[in-house]
Design a protein around this motif. Structure first.
Motif, PDB file in Angstrom:
ATOM      1  N   ILE A 153      30.995   3.773  49.616  1.00  0.00           N
ATOM      2  CA  ILE A 153      30.042   3.824  50.740  1.00  0.00           C
ATOM      3  C   ILE A 153      28.951   4.802  50.327  1.00  0.00           C
ATOM      4  N   THR A 154      27.685   4.349  50.324  1.00  0.00           N
ATOM      5  CA  THR A 154      26.641   5.154  49.695  1.00  0.00           C
ATOM      6  C   THR A 154      25.518   5.538  50.664  1.00  0.00           C
ATOM      7  N   PRO A 155      24.802   6.625  50.363  1.00  0.00           N
ATOM      8  CA  PRO A 155      23.712   7.111  51.217  1.00  0.00           C
ATOM      9  C   PRO A 155      22.376   6.490  50.804  1.00  0.00           C
ATOM     10  N   PHE A 156      21.326   6.803  51.584  1.00  0.00           N
ATOM     11  CA  PHE A 156      20.021   6.177  51.317  1.00  0.00           C
ATOM     12  C   PHE A 156      19.257   6.853  50.189  1.00  0.00           C
ATOM     13  N   ASN A 157      19.615   8.099  49.834  1.00  0.00           N
ATOM     14  CA  ASN A 157      18.652   8.873  49.037  1.00  0.00           C
ATOM     15  C   ASN A 157      18.660   8.568  47.539  1.00  0.00           C
ATOM     16  N   LEU A 179      31.490  -2.732  47.791  1.00  0.00           N
ATOM     17  CA  LEU A 179      30.420  -1.732  47.927  1.00  0.00           C
ATOM     18  C   LEU A 179      29.732  -1.915  49.270  1.00  0.00           C
ATOM     19  N   LYS A 180      29.538  -0.780  49.977  1.00  0.00           N
ATOM     20  CA  LYS A 180      28.796  -0.805  51.252  1.00  0.00           C
ATOM     21  C   LYS A 180      27.585   0.104  51.048  1.00  0.00           C
ATOM     22  N   PRO A 181      26.430  -0.506  50.660  1.00  0.00           N
ATOM     23  CA  PRO A 181      25.249   0.327  50.406  1.00  0.00           C
ATOM     24  C   PRO A 181      24.651   0.866  51.702  1.00  0.00           C
ATOM     25  N   SER A 182      23.708   1.787  51.572  1.00  0.00           N
ATOM     26  CA  SER A 182      22.991   2.251  52.759  1.00  0.00           C
ATOM     27  C   SER A 182      22.219   1.085  53.355  1.00  0.00           C
ATOM     28  N   GLU A 183      22.289   0.962  54.663  1.00  0.00           N
ATOM     29  CA  GLU A 183      21.565  -0.123  55.342  1.00  0.00           C
ATOM     30  C   GLU A 183      20.058   0.157  55.349  1.00  0.00           C
ATOM     31  N   GLN A 184      19.658   1.381  54.956  1.00  0.00           N
ATOM     32  CA  GLN A 184      18.222   1.699  54.990  1.00  0.00           C
ATOM     33  C   GLN A 184      17.490   1.167  53.756  1.00  0.00           C
ATOM     34  N   PHE A 230      33.077   8.073  48.934  1.00  0.00           N
ATOM     35  CA  PHE A 230      31.977   8.168  49.913  1.00  0.00           C
ATOM     36  C   PHE A 230      30.996   9.219  49.446  1.00  0.00           C
ATOM     37  N   VAL A 231      29.703   8.931  49.594  1.00  0.00           N
ATOM     38  CA  VAL A 231      28.671   9.960  49.421  1.00  0.00           C
ATOM     39  C   VAL A 231      27.736   9.851  50.618  1.00  0.00           C
ATOM     40  N   GLY A 232      27.484  10.977  51.281  1.00  0.00           N
ATOM     41  CA  GLY A 232      26.607  10.976  52.451  1.00  0.00           C
ATOM     42  C   GLY A 232      26.721  12.295  53.190  1.00  0.00           C
ATOM     43  N   SER A 233      26.479  12.256  54.485  1.00  0.00           N
ATOM     44  CA  SER A 233      26.441  13.504  55.266  1.00  0.00           C
ATOM     45  C   SER A 233      27.860  14.051  55.505  1.00  0.00           C
ATOM     46  N   THR A 234      27.930  15.331  55.825  1.00  0.00           N
ATOM     47  CA  THR A 234      29.228  15.976  56.074  1.00  0.00           C
ATOM     48  C   THR A 234      29.898  15.369  57.302  1.00  0.00           C
ATOM     49  N   MET A 254      31.708  13.162  48.893  1.00  0.00           N
ATOM     50  CA  MET A 254      30.673  14.115  48.475  1.00  0.00           C
ATOM     51  C   MET A 254      29.684  14.188  49.633  1.00  0.00           C
ATOM     52  N   MET A 255      29.447  15.398  50.138  1.00  0.00           N
ATOM     53  CA  MET A 255      28.752  15.454  51.437  1.00  0.00           C
ATOM     54  C   MET A 255      27.536  16.392  51.428  1.00  0.00           C
ATOM     55  N   GLY A 256      27.225  16.924  52.595  1.00  0.00           N
ATOM     56  CA  GLY A 256      25.956  17.620  52.820  1.00  0.00           C
ATOM     57  C   GLY A 256      25.814  18.934  52.071  1.00  0.00           C
ATOM     58  N   ARG A 287      17.107  15.173  48.455  1.00  0.00           N
ATOM     59  CA  ARG A 287      18.147  15.146  47.426  1.00  0.00           C
ATOM     60  C   ARG A 287      19.264  16.057  47.906  1.00  0.00           C
ATOM     61  N   CYS A 288      20.513  15.627  47.654  1.00  0.00           N
ATOM     62  CA  CYS A 288      21.609  16.511  48.073  1.00  0.00           C
ATOM     63  C   CYS A 288      21.604  17.776  47.236  1.00  0.00           C
ATOM     64  N   MET A 289      20.879  17.758  46.105  1.00  0.00           N
ATOM     65  CA  MET A 289      20.821  18.943  45.243  1.00  0.00           C
ATOM     66  C   MET A 289      19.453  19.644  45.334  1.00  0.00           C
ATOM     67  N   GLN A 387      21.277  24.484  59.395  1.00  0.00           N
ATOM     68  CA  GLN A 387      21.446  23.027  59.280  1.00  0.00           C
ATOM     69  C   GLN A 387      20.725  22.470  58.053  1.00  0.00           C
ATOM     70  N   GLU A 388      21.227  21.336  57.586  1.00  0.00           N
ATOM     71  CA  GLU A 388      20.575  20.650  56.463  1.00  0.00           C
ATOM     72  C   GLU A 388      19.348  19.914  57.007  1.00  0.00           C
ATOM     73  N   ILE A 389      18.158  20.249  56.518  1.00  0.00           N
ATOM     74  CA  ILE A 389      16.933  19.624  57.040  1.00  0.00           C
ATOM     75  C   ILE A 389      16.673  18.293  56.339  1.00  0.00           C
ATOM     76  N   SER A 454      32.181  15.935  35.866  1.00  0.00           N
ATOM     77  CA  SER A 454      32.267  15.263  37.158  1.00  0.00           C
ATOM     78  C   SER A 454      31.409  15.995  38.170  1.00  0.00           C
ATOM     79  N   PHE A 455      30.833  15.240  39.110  1.00  0.00           N
ATOM     80  CA  PHE A 455      30.161  15.873  40.238  1.00  0.00           C
ATOM     81  C   PHE A 455      31.240  16.500  41.101  1.00  0.00           C
ATOM     82  N   THR A 456      30.958  17.675  41.645  1.00  0.00           N
ATOM     83  CA  THR A 456      31.978  18.333  42.440  1.00  0.00           C
ATOM     84  C   THR A 456      31.330  18.983  43.664  1.00  0.00           C
TER      85      THR A 456
HETATM   86  P1  NAD Z   1      24.872   9.215  56.160  1.00  0.00           P
HETATM   87  O1  NAD Z   1      26.121  10.013  56.234  1.00  0.00           O
HETATM   88  O2  NAD Z   1      24.091   9.005  57.416  1.00  0.00           O
HETATM   89  O3  NAD Z   1      25.204   7.730  55.622  1.00  0.00           O
HETATM   90  C1  NAD Z   1      26.056   7.537  54.522  1.00  0.00           C
HETATM   91  C2  NAD Z   1      26.772   6.197  54.670  1.00  0.00           C
HETATM   92  O4  NAD Z   1      27.590   6.240  55.844  1.00  0.00           O
HETATM   93  C3  NAD Z   1      25.815   5.018  54.828  1.00  0.00           C
HETATM   94  O5  NAD Z   1      26.285   3.942  54.062  1.00  0.00           O
HETATM   95  C4  NAD Z   1      25.869   4.720  56.320  1.00  0.00           C
HETATM   96  O6  NAD Z   1      25.694   3.363  56.615  1.00  0.00           O
HETATM   97  C5  NAD Z   1      27.249   5.168  56.734  1.00  0.00           C
HETATM   98  N1  NAD Z   1      27.285   5.678  58.111  1.00  0.00           N
HETATM   99  C6  NAD Z   1      26.268   6.248  58.814  1.00  0.00           C
HETATM  100  N2  NAD Z   1      26.684   6.616  60.036  1.00  0.00           N
HETATM  101  C7  NAD Z   1      27.978   6.287  60.115  1.00  0.00           C
HETATM  102  C8  NAD Z   1      28.971   6.443  61.125  1.00  0.00           C
HETATM  103  N3  NAD Z   1      28.696   6.989  62.300  1.00  0.00           N
HETATM  104  N4  NAD Z   1      30.229   6.010  60.859  1.00  0.00           N
HETATM  105  C9  NAD Z   1      30.529   5.452  59.669  1.00  0.00           C
HETATM  106  N5  NAD Z   1      29.622   5.280  58.692  1.00  0.00           N
HETATM  107  C10 NAD Z   1      28.366   5.688  58.897  1.00  0.00           C
HETATM  108  O7  NAD Z   1      23.974   9.856  55.003  1.00  0.00           O
HETATM  109  P2  NAD Z   1      22.473   9.502  54.588  1.00  0.00           P
HETATM  110  O8  NAD Z   1      21.548   9.982  55.655  1.00  0.00           O
HETATM  111  O9  NAD Z   1      22.386   8.111  54.132  1.00  0.00           O
HETATM  112  O10 NAD Z   1      22.312  10.442  53.288  1.00  0.00           O
HETATM  113  C11 NAD Z   1      21.931  11.784  53.340  1.00  0.00           C
HETATM  114  C12 NAD Z   1      23.125  12.709  53.316  1.00  0.00           C
HETATM  115  O11 NAD Z   1      23.907  12.459  52.159  1.00  0.00           O
HETATM  116  C13 NAD Z   1      22.733  14.178  53.221  1.00  0.00           C
HETATM  117  O12 NAD Z   1      23.606  14.927  54.042  1.00  0.00           O
HETATM  118  C14 NAD Z   1      22.965  14.525  51.753  1.00  0.00           C
HETATM  119  O13 NAD Z   1      23.216  15.891  51.488  1.00  0.00           O
HETATM  120  C15 NAD Z   1      24.168  13.686  51.465  1.00  0.00           C
HETATM  121  N6  NAD Z   1      24.307  13.429  50.040  1.00  0.00           N
HETATM  122  C16 NAD Z   1      25.294  14.089  49.367  1.00  0.00           C
HETATM  123  C17 NAD Z   1      25.440  13.897  48.004  1.00  0.00           C
HETATM  124  C18 NAD Z   1      26.506  14.617  47.228  1.00  0.00           C
HETATM  125  O14 NAD Z   1      26.777  14.214  46.098  1.00  0.00           O
HETATM  126  N7  NAD Z   1      27.132  15.653  47.763  1.00  0.00           N
HETATM  127  C19 NAD Z   1      24.578  13.019  47.323  1.00  0.00           C
HETATM  128  C20 NAD Z   1      23.585  12.350  48.062  1.00  0.00           C
HETATM  129  C21 NAD Z   1      23.466  12.557  49.426  1.00  0.00           C
END
Ligand code: NAD
Length: 504
Positions: A153-157, A179-184, A230-234, A254-256, A287-289, A387-389, A454-456
């Protein structure tokens, strides 16, 4: 139909090697963030479609797990070549739907391509251990076998790099994948999936479903999915970790982030300011970094005006325009959120050293642009610090000495990336030893590890023990079996019954 009267394409699902038009009525637009042009629509897959994708991956696993190492490797050798040949097209799709500059979009694809190259050497990575003669005539060895159906499950960035962190290593180690890409911004991800099929990834081995919360929850719950990356928000990552772990899955999230850089006064000033501006404002801070907090130590506190002057030299425009340094934010919602944070920072009493709320971008007046923004005098407890801006906003804080700066970073809930700028080896080493953060840069502002590592992440930036890609991900995507074997030599005299646990 778009405003220009053209038919708007719908991004397909990818199931069992075929592009599938979804039956879903839940559809959202993929929008160019510089122009607001609707590029495509994306369907949120139905539960039947998610189940069909998993069933296809489960079926394909029966044969894929038996495919020889060399055959798997050769697919990824071909795949890396196809990505190289299509680099310009991939970057153009990525810039159109995500906003980052074309050069940075190529970087996004390239950092993923490096993982594909690594996956093509899988035979050197997926090795078990062997111990000869652990008891009389007994050998022990381990096998690293694929798990089955895995999901990502991947983020938009990073719509190219992050999917490429996931499915190449999962598939190369013998698993099949959903694979479930970002819908954005799913379009470049889909193009990468098409190229994977062209490279020889067989039907069912790689499948794509689109969607949001409902599809993600279905992936967490599905009994036939064994592991989730999963990579995305915390917030969302924590939900995915808890929900999927309860269902007995292996999960890595991997999160915020809130990434701090420490600037010691002995650092090379020009190099440091260049690095800070690039890391804070590049990719519009998405960027998460990205460096989002700079801690100026001692006399470096006087560098704020020069940092603002440096930031002002950066060109804000559409990612396709030559010379652009900072593209738009991904969506109107992101624009609202980031400018809202800047308003809050002003209200909280931080000093606005550079205000990027109203950049003039000729020809792209409707774009989601925010220019580089710098606050100084930022302290823990302010919303802009806590907060993460995720925008081009740099918070500057001050510290008397290195110890104070390290304490501040270790007290922050996030532990994704950090950097120190100094000419002192002793200071850099102390920082490396005492800081509790996953990725550490020493005069390197965005220390994203190359695929041999590895990313950690520490604390709120990561859940799960093993990172995506690198050595750790081999352990993530495989089950270890340990075999203890003895072949009886017919001439050996029987030693009788052994009722102890000792190997005799
Ligand atoms: P997000 O958490 O909103 O979305 C990530 C994924 O989760 C998407 O595929 C989305 O469709 C899905 N999702 C969104 N809301 C959901 C919900 N309520 N329930 C279940 N699934 C849901 O993240 P984003 O805005 O796409 O990406 C930005 C975030 O990702 C930032 O917090 C950034 O720091 C983080 N990030 C972290 C890393 C890392 O390696 N640590 C890398 C890139 C981005």
């Amino acid at each position: 139909m778009s405003a220009s009267g053209q038919n708007i394409p719908q991004v397909p699902l990818f199931i069992n090697g075929q592009k599938v038009a979804s039956k879903s009525t839940n559809i959202r637009n993929v929008v160019n963030p510089a122009t607001q042009e609707i590029l495509a629509t994306v369907p949120f897959a139905t539960m039947d479609e998610v189940n069909a994708a998993v069933a296809s991956a489960k079926e394909a696993f029966k044969t894929w797990k038996k495919t020889p190492i060399g055959a798997r490797s050769r697919i990824f050798l071909k795949y890396q070549q196809l990505i190289r040949e299509n680099m310009k097209e991939l970057a153009a799709i990525l810039t159109a739907e995500q906003g980052k500059t074309l050069a940075d979009a190529e970087g996004d694809v390239f950092r993923g391509l490096e993982v594909v190259e690594h996956a093509s050497g899988i035979g050197n990575l997926q090795l078990g251990d062997f111990a000869n003669n652990v008891a009389n005539g007994v050998d022990t060895y381990s096998l690293l076998q694929p798990l089955g159906v895995c999901a990502g499950i991947t983020p938009f960035n990073f719509p190219a790099m992050i999917p490429l962190w996931m499915f190449p290593m999962a598939i190369a180690t013998g698993n099949t994948f959903i694979l479930k890409p970002s819908e954005q911004d799913p379009m470049v991800t889909m193009r990468l999936v098409e190229l994977a099929a062209e490279a020889g990834v067989p039907p069912g081995v790689l499948n794509v479903v689109h969607g949001g919360e409902e599809v993600v929850n279905a992936i967490c719950d599905h009994p036939d999915i064994k592991a989730i990356s999963f990579v995305g928000s915390t917030k969302v990552g924590t939900h995915v970790y808890n929900r999927a772990s309860l269902k007995g899955k292996r999960v890595q999230c991997m999160m915020g982030a809130k990434n701090h850089a420490i600037i010691l006064p002995d650092a090379n000033k020009e190099q440091t300011l260049n690095n800070l501006a690039g890391a804070a404002f590049g990719a519009a801070g998405q960027r998460c970094m990205a460096i989002s907090v700079a801690i100026l130590v001692g006399e470096a506190k006087d560098w704020v005006a020069d940092l603002a002057a440096k930031a002002l030299t950066l060109k804000v425009s559409a990612g396709v325009e030559p010379g652009t340094d900072i593209g738009p934010l991904v969506s109107k919602d992101a624009h609202k959120r980031v400018t809202g944070f800047i308003d809050k920072g002003v209200a909280e009493g931080a000093t606005l050293a550079l205000d990027g709320r109203s950049p003039q971008v000729k020809g792209y007046e409707g774009g989601n642009f925010v220019g580089p923004t710098i606050f100084s005098g930022v302290k823990p407890g302010m919303v802009i610090y806590d907060q993460e801006i995720f925008g081009p906003v740099l918070c500057v804080s001050f510290a008397e000495n290195l110890d104070e700066a390290i304490q501040m970073i270790n007290a922050n809930p996030n532990g994704n990336g950090t950097a120190i700028f100094t000419q002192s080896g002793a200071a850099a080493r102390k920082f490396q030893e005492e800081i509790d953060v996953g990725q550490i840069g020493i005069n390197v502002p965005i220390p994203v590890p190359v695929p041999m590592f590895s990313f950690t992440g520490s604390r709120a930036s990561k859940l799960g023990d093993l990172g995506p890609y690198g050595k750790q991900v081999i352990a993530f995507y495989t089950q270890t079996k340990t075999v203890t074997e003895r072949w009886f030599d017919d001439s050996t005299v029987s030693t009788g019954v052994n009722t102890t646990i000792s190997l005799k």
